[in-house]
Design a protein around this motif. Structure first.
Motif, PDB file in Angstrom:
ATOM      1  N   ASN A  78      -1.396  -1.173  -4.315  1.00  0.00           N
ATOM      2  CA  ASN A  78      -2.624  -0.446  -3.997  1.00  0.00           C
ATOM      3  C   ASN A  78      -2.240   0.968  -3.589  1.00  0.00           C
ATOM      4  O   ASN A  78      -1.540   1.167  -2.591  1.00  0.00           O
TER       5      ASN A  78
ATOM      6  N   ASN B 268       0.821  -1.207   0.000  1.00  0.00           N
ATOM      7  CA  ASN B 268       0.000   0.000   0.000  1.00  0.00           C
ATOM      8  C   ASN B 268       0.853   1.255   0.000  1.00  0.00           C
ATOM      9  O   ASN B 268       1.901   1.310   0.659  1.00  0.00           O
TER      10      ASN B 268
ATOM     11  N   GLN C 140      -5.352   5.202 -12.005  1.00  0.00           N
ATOM     12  CA  GLN C 140      -6.434   4.483 -11.324  1.00  0.00           C
ATOM     13  C   GLN C 140      -7.503   4.050 -12.319  1.00  0.00           C
ATOM     14  O   GLN C 140      -7.974   2.906 -12.283  1.00  0.00           O
TER      15      GLN C 140
ATOM     16  N   THR D 280      -3.553   4.776  -2.611  1.00  0.00           N
ATOM     17  CA  THR D 280      -4.667   5.601  -2.156  1.00  0.00           C
ATOM     18  C   THR D 280      -4.270   7.058  -2.264  1.00  0.00           C
ATOM     19  O   THR D 280      -3.297   7.498  -1.635  1.00  0.00           O
TER      20      THR D 280
ATOM     21  N   ARG E  46       0.116   5.586   0.375  1.00  0.00           N
ATOM     22  CA  ARG E  46      -0.841   6.666   0.607  1.00  0.00           C
ATOM     23  C   ARG E  46      -0.191   7.974   0.168  1.00  0.00           C
ATOM     24  O   ARG E  46       0.873   8.350   0.676  1.00  0.00           O
TER      25      ARG E  46
END
Length: 332
Positions: free
Chosen positions: A67, A38, A56, A69, A40
């Motif tokens: 992933n 992940n 995305q 965000t 961010r």
């Protein structure tokens, strides 16, 4: 004939315990692995963040096995607070923001240039109010210009006025940190001049503001970047490399066929209504890093304004080993 009777505490029970333990370890490892994949990222709602939305929409991050965000932030202050608290791995920012984070210790590094002013697409413009008689950069001597202090807005304003050979003691600036407020004050004539980013500057021009000069005059000095924390670069280095691969693939797609992404742009980025019909998506930097001269110029400016006690070293603030040389073939 005597039958063998398995004891509850025997081999069968031992095998069950071993399998159970393995499953517990496996299930515990899955969230840890997922967390490791992940990222961010704090993103302002500006055109510079558009490659993220393309990546995305086209599932480029998913194809890269990560992933990502994107955390929407309303201001640079909000973004910097998230970085200070350790809630994000990276951010869309500028050279001076990176330097500020590294003023006492090396905390973040730039991994890529996002956008830079070129001869067709400026990032910032100094505008005169509607009906203004200001026409040339030299007319700005002694005129208060609406800016945001200690930001790229002020840096670009200073460098443009110096390019126009306006002496330091003739430069006047008025602090209006809120960009929407600066925009409104300019259109109302309560500011004689102001520095605004595109596309808001284009909207102001559509409403009658007068273009005086823009950062095409100092091409190479005005740019936005992506920065990641040193902690993320240490713990998630392979993930950040995959992120950059996906980001730059999105950049390739945008630069090759920008018209194909207009609908997505209007959905994800705040483009003023009065410029939407003719808005052209600008090119994005492909696998580039700031060079030493760009960094040093910002250091000179920040030290002169006592924003830094001394210049921050280029090598501690720019990750030189994550990207190939600019212009290299696409990563496979």
């Amino acid at each position: 004939m005597q039958r063998y009777r398995r004891s509850p505490n025997g081999a069968s029970s031992g095998r069950f315990a071993a399998v159970f333990t393995f499953l517990i370890i496996l299930l515990g490892a899955i969230p840890a692995q997922a967390a490791q994949n992940n990222l961010r990222i704090a993103l302002l709602p500006i055109i510079d963040s558009f490659p993220y939305h393309v990546a995305q929409a086209e599932q480029l991050f998913t194809q890269a096995g990560i992933n990502v965000t994107g955390l929407a932030v309303s201001s640079a202050v909000n973004r910097d607070q998230l970085m200070q608290s350790g809630e994000i791995d990276g951010m869309l920012n500028e050279l001076m923001t990176t330097a500020n984070f590294n003023r006492h210790e090396a905390r973040v590094k730039i991994v890529s240039v996002v956008r830079a002013a070129d001869q067709t697409h400026p990032l910032f413009r100094i505008l005169g109010a509607p009906g203004s008689t200001l026409q040339h950069a030299t007319d700005l001597a002694g005129i208060p210009i609406g800016i945001s202090r200690n930001t790229i807005i002020e840096y670009v304003t200073d460098r443009l006025l110096q390019q126009a050979c306006i002496s330091e003691n003739a430069i006047r600036k008025q602090s209006v940190p809120s960009i929407p407020e600066r925009y409104q004050l300019l259109l109302q004539g309560r500011l004689q001049a102001a520095t605004l980013p595109d596309p808001l500057a284009q909207s102001a021009m559509a409403s009658g503001a007068v273009l005086i000069i823009d950062d095409r005059a100092i091409a190479g000095r005005s740019l936005s970047v992506l920065s990641f924390t040193n902690q993320a670069l240490q713990k998630k280095r392979p993930i950040i490399k995959r992120f950059l691969k996906a980001w730059n693939l999105a950049v390739q797609h945008i630069n090759t066929n920008p018209e194909a992404y207009i609908a997505l742009l209007m959905d994800k980025i705040r483009i003023p209504p009065d410029v939407q019909a003719n808005y052209q998506i600008p090119p994005f930097a492909y696998r580039q890093l700031p060079d030493r001269s760009q960094w040093q110029d910002v250091m000179t400016w920040m030290v002169a304004r006592r924003l830094l006690d001394h210049p921050i070293d280029f090598n501690t603030s720019v990750a030189l080993d994550l990207l190939d040389e600019p212009g290299a073939p696409p990563l496979q």
